[in-house]
Design a protein around this motif. Sequence first.
Motif, PDB file in Angstrom:
ATOM      1  N   HIS A   1       0.826  -1.211   0.000  1.00 49.03           N
ATOM      2  CA  HIS A   1       0.000   0.000   0.000  1.00 49.03           C
ATOM      3  C   HIS A   1       0.862   1.265   0.000  1.00 49.03           C
ATOM      4  O   HIS A   1       0.504   2.274  -0.608  1.00 49.03           O
ATOM      5  CB  HIS A   1      -0.930   0.004   1.216  1.00 49.03           C
ATOM      6  CG  HIS A   1      -2.051  -0.974   1.112  1.00 49.03           C
ATOM      7  ND1 HIS A   1      -3.000  -0.924   0.118  1.00 49.03           N
ATOM      8  CD2 HIS A   1      -2.365  -2.061   1.884  1.00 49.03           C
ATOM      9  CE1 HIS A   1      -3.868  -1.911   0.268  1.00 49.03           C
ATOM     10  NE2 HIS A   1      -3.504  -2.629   1.332  1.00 49.03           N
TER      11      HIS A   1
ATOM     12  N   THR B   1      -7.044  11.462  -6.230  1.00 49.26           N
ATOM     13  CA  THR B   1      -7.259  11.741  -4.809  1.00 49.26           C
ATOM     14  C   THR B   1      -8.114  10.657  -4.161  1.00 49.26           C
ATOM     15  O   THR B   1      -7.842  10.215  -3.038  1.00 49.26           O
ATOM     16  CB  THR B   1      -7.936  13.116  -4.635  1.00 49.26           C
ATOM     17  OG1 THR B   1      -7.107  14.118  -5.216  1.00 49.26           O
ATOM     18  CG2 THR B   1      -8.158  13.432  -3.164  1.00 49.26           C
ATOM     19  N   ILE B   2      -9.150  10.216  -4.863  1.00 54.09           N
ATOM     20  CA  ILE B   2      -9.990   9.122  -4.352  1.00 54.09           C
ATOM     21  C   ILE B   2      -9.151   7.860  -4.162  1.00 54.09           C
ATOM     22  O   ILE B   2      -9.265   7.158  -3.135  1.00 54.09           O
ATOM     23  CB  ILE B   2     -11.166   8.863  -5.302  1.00 54.09           C
ATOM     24  CG1 ILE B   2     -12.121  10.070  -5.310  1.00 54.09           C
ATOM     25  CG2 ILE B   2     -11.921   7.595  -4.901  1.00 54.09           C
ATOM     26  CD1 ILE B   2     -13.213   9.994  -6.352  1.00 54.09           C
ATOM     27  N   ALA B   3      -8.296   7.576  -5.151  1.00 52.66           N
ATOM     28  CA  ALA B   3      -7.418   6.405  -5.037  1.00 52.66           C
ATOM     29  C   ALA B   3      -6.446   6.558  -3.868  1.00 52.66           C
ATOM     30  O   ALA B   3      -6.176   5.604  -3.133  1.00 52.66           O
ATOM     31  CB  ALA B   3      -6.656   6.204  -6.343  1.00 52.66           C
TER      32      ALA B   3
ATOM     33  N   LEU C   1      -6.944   8.279  -1.072  1.00 58.90           N
ATOM     34  CA  LEU C   1      -7.685   8.117   0.179  1.00 58.90           C
ATOM     35  C   LEU C   1      -8.045   6.657   0.429  1.00 58.90           C
ATOM     36  O   LEU C   1      -7.994   6.178   1.578  1.00 58.90           O
ATOM     37  CB  LEU C   1      -8.954   8.977   0.139  1.00 58.90           C
ATOM     38  CG  LEU C   1      -8.723  10.497   0.139  1.00 58.90           C
ATOM     39  CD1 LEU C   1     -10.028  11.242  -0.122  1.00 58.90           C
ATOM     40  CD2 LEU C   1      -8.120  10.944   1.466  1.00 58.90           C
ATOM     41  N   THR C   2      -8.390   5.944  -0.634  1.00 62.87           N
ATOM     42  CA  THR C   2      -8.731   4.528  -0.494  1.00 62.87           C
ATOM     43  C   THR C   2      -7.532   3.714  -0.029  1.00 62.87           C
ATOM     44  O   THR C   2      -7.625   2.904   0.915  1.00 62.87           O
ATOM     45  CB  THR C   2      -9.243   3.974  -1.831  1.00 62.87           C
ATOM     46  OG1 THR C   2     -10.369   4.731  -2.264  1.00 62.87           O
ATOM     47  CG2 THR C   2      -9.635   2.503  -1.697  1.00 62.87           C
ATOM     48  N   ASN C   3      -6.384   3.933  -0.656  1.00 60.67           N
ATOM     49  CA  ASN C   3      -5.183   3.202  -0.265  1.00 60.67           C
ATOM     50  C   ASN C   3      -4.668   3.647   1.107  1.00 60.67           C
ATOM     51  O   ASN C   3      -4.080   2.850   1.849  1.00 60.67           O
ATOM     52  CB  ASN C   3      -4.096   3.398  -1.323  1.00 60.67           C
ATOM     53  CG  ASN C   3      -4.288   2.497  -2.527  1.00 60.67           C
ATOM     54  OD1 ASN C   3      -3.828   1.366  -2.564  1.00 60.67           O
ATOM     55  ND2 ASN C   3      -5.010   3.013  -3.529  1.00 60.67           N
TER      56      ASN C   3
ATOM     57  N   ALA D   1      -6.593   4.481   3.597  1.00 58.28           N
ATOM     58  CA  ALA D   1      -7.418   3.757   4.573  1.00 58.28           C
ATOM     59  C   ALA D   1      -6.921   2.331   4.742  1.00 58.28           C
ATOM     60  O   ALA D   1      -6.866   1.801   5.866  1.00 58.28           O
ATOM     61  CB  ALA D   1      -8.875   3.775   4.118  1.00 58.28           C
ATOM     62  N   SER D   2      -6.541   1.707   3.629  1.00 62.19           N
ATOM     63  CA  SER D   2      -6.020   0.339   3.704  1.00 62.19           C
ATOM     64  C   SER D   2      -4.693   0.293   4.447  1.00 62.19           C
ATOM     65  O   SER D   2      -4.424  -0.634   5.228  1.00 62.19           O
ATOM     66  CB  SER D   2      -5.852  -0.234   2.289  1.00 62.19           C
ATOM     67  OG  SER D   2      -7.080  -0.269   1.607  1.00 62.19           O
TER      68      SER D   2
ATOM     69  N   ARG E   1      -4.924   0.241   8.153  1.00 64.23           N
ATOM     70  CA  ARG E   1      -5.323  -1.052   8.717  1.00 64.23           C
ATOM     71  C   ARG E   1      -4.148  -2.023   8.815  1.00 64.23           C
ATOM     72  O   ARG E   1      -4.244  -3.041   9.479  1.00 64.23           O
ATOM     73  CB  ARG E   1      -6.449  -1.650   7.872  1.00 64.23           C
ATOM     74  CG  ARG E   1      -7.789  -0.921   8.027  1.00 64.23           C
ATOM     75  CD  ARG E   1      -8.929  -1.726   7.445  1.00 64.23           C
ATOM     76  NE  ARG E   1      -8.832  -1.844   6.005  1.00 64.23           N
ATOM     77  CZ  ARG E   1      -9.412  -1.001   5.143  1.00 64.23           C
ATOM     78  NH1 ARG E   1     -10.110   0.033   5.605  1.00 64.23           N
ATOM     79  NH2 ARG E   1      -9.282  -1.184   3.839  1.00 64.23           N
TER      80      ARG E   1
ATOM     81  N   THR F   1      -0.882  10.527   5.191  1.00 63.11           N
ATOM     82  CA  THR F   1      -2.137  11.207   5.532  1.00 63.11           C
ATOM     83  C   THR F   1      -2.040  12.680   5.174  1.00 63.11           C
ATOM     84  O   THR F   1      -2.983  13.276   4.627  1.00 63.11           O
ATOM     85  CB  THR F   1      -2.437  11.048   7.027  1.00 63.11           C
ATOM     86  OG1 THR F   1      -2.596   9.653   7.339  1.00 63.11           O
ATOM     87  CG2 THR F   1      -3.715  11.791   7.409  1.00 63.11           C
TER      88      THR F   1
END
Length: 630
Positions: free
Chosen positions: A531, A582-584, A586-588, A590-591, A594, A607
């Motif tokens: 990630h 930007t969406i990509a 934020l998605t990565n 979040a991953s 985790r 971040t």
Amino acid sequence: MFRIISNLFFALLALCIASPALSAANESEAAAMEAFLGPLIERQLAQFKIPGATVAVVKDGRLIFSAGYGLADIATSKAVVAEDTLFNIGSVAKLFTTTAVMQLVADGRLDLDADVNTYLRDFEVPARFDQPITLAHLLTHTAGFDEHQIAILVGSKGVTPGLGDYLQRHMPTRIRAPGLQYQYSNYGMSLAGYIVELTSGVPFTRYVEQHVFKPLAMEDSVYGASAPGRFYATAYALTFGNQIPLESFETAITPAGGVHTTATDVARFMIAQLQLGRYEGGRILPEQAAGAMQKTHFQVDAHLGGSAYGFYERRHNGLRILEHAGDALEGFSSLAMLLPKHDIGLFVSYNGREGGRARFQLANAFLDNFFPAKTATMVPPTGFAARAGDYTGTYRLNRHTRTSFLRLVGRSLAMETQVRDNGDGTLSFNYPADLMPPARWTEVKPGLLRRVDAEVYAVFTRVEGSGQFDRLALDAPMQLSLDRVAWHESRGVTALVLSTFLMTFVFGLLVWPLASVIRRLRRRPSRSTRHVRKLKGLAVAFCALALLFLAGYALVVAVQTWGVPIWAHAVFAIPYALILLTIALLTNLASMWRERSAALLTKLYYTLVATLALGFCMAMAHWQMLGFNA
């Protein structure tokens, strides 16, 4: 018959006796003007590094002084001659447009209070507010149009579009109801000129030439810079100490500008205006129409000047002044000023970009010399300190783009002034010193301020009726309307935000790939998780695209006054790709949060990267950059 001959004889005798006295008076006035204006303009040319200037003064229906100073063309050493050298007078030409409108009003063919859509045929102004736009609104710059300067220039080899075609394709958004606030508008005056064209059945420029220039014998006044047998002054820009000649442009909005003329031709127009339409036995306007043109039709406060038709009005040393300034984008700056009560007019034009500073300096020096102030010094009132905070803050000139991709540029370049509390019962404005000298202001009554040392006023108004003031109106050196700017919308904060984005993108594009290359050369294995590697790649791609967009945006802005190139649509498609990235991100991100294997510092770092990307997308939306929006 004997009585007629006798009267004629005595009239001729009286004229012969009076002629030497009149001649002596003319020579005395001319000498006084030369003694005052000559040294002043010569100092200005040296101070502001302007090649040349032309000037004319009229009084009591006659030209009392005209002269040229400096060079009209440096390459040929051609001197400025007031009677022969043509200067581009920019927006001063709006007075010719207004005169044309008033002629048709006087003929009963136009109604100043009718909806302009009554006269338009191929398009109409959208009915966004309850009150329609009228010719009166157009002539007082109170129609409520947003600022729009796209494609107003045509190069020397370009094809000038039809006036109607341009106005239909480039209609700005209506941002406020008409009649509420002054905001100077080239589009509004051009629309008035187009209505003259439609109503008269004659192309606008030809109408003005036949009905304004010809009756006034303005034989050296032309639209455009290509008329044969004329000598046009060259405009210059001072660059690194060198005078660089600037190309002459045609304009697509001829009712708003584009007239090249001489000082003595403008003098004829000023005489006609001061004589309420009369010139040498003829007329360009009935007296009533000329009077209506010079009457105040919009005013924020009685202490300030307002808007006549075409003219803007200001007060100086207790005088009522009608005037219009003009700036041609290739470097000419002009001013036509009338004192109707004293039957005096002054015109000046410079062929250098610093002429915008010089013209108001000249005008105010002229007024102070021949009509000195008699105002007592203002004493600050008691208790003002408690109210000073209602005034302080940043105010921005309301003439800037709000609804197109030029919103960022418009806000960044629009004039701003900070109103500061001096702590002694006075305020100060950090107004450009060449437009208004440094001064202290104090309160006359709530909302009305006056300079301590001169009878010059500023009016503050509230939109909501309480709290801090929202608007500032001035009439010196010209009519200006400014709106309060929130701290986060100020020029300084905008520059800081944009610089932060720019430095971040350059850093991301250069440092991350460079670090990867160095690591490979040292044969150090990557310890990044899957990630993290994805985030790094997405961040580099975002930075590269963002820099590509900003470079393309800068190029579009640089050429937009000549028109928007086809490739601009591709430039404004890039923000959508940045949103997807930007969406990509934020998605990565979040991953990655985790994942337990990723370091906390790495998580915080990416971040911050994703936050900056999201912030840039929000900024692009705020600055009207999502898709092509002209």
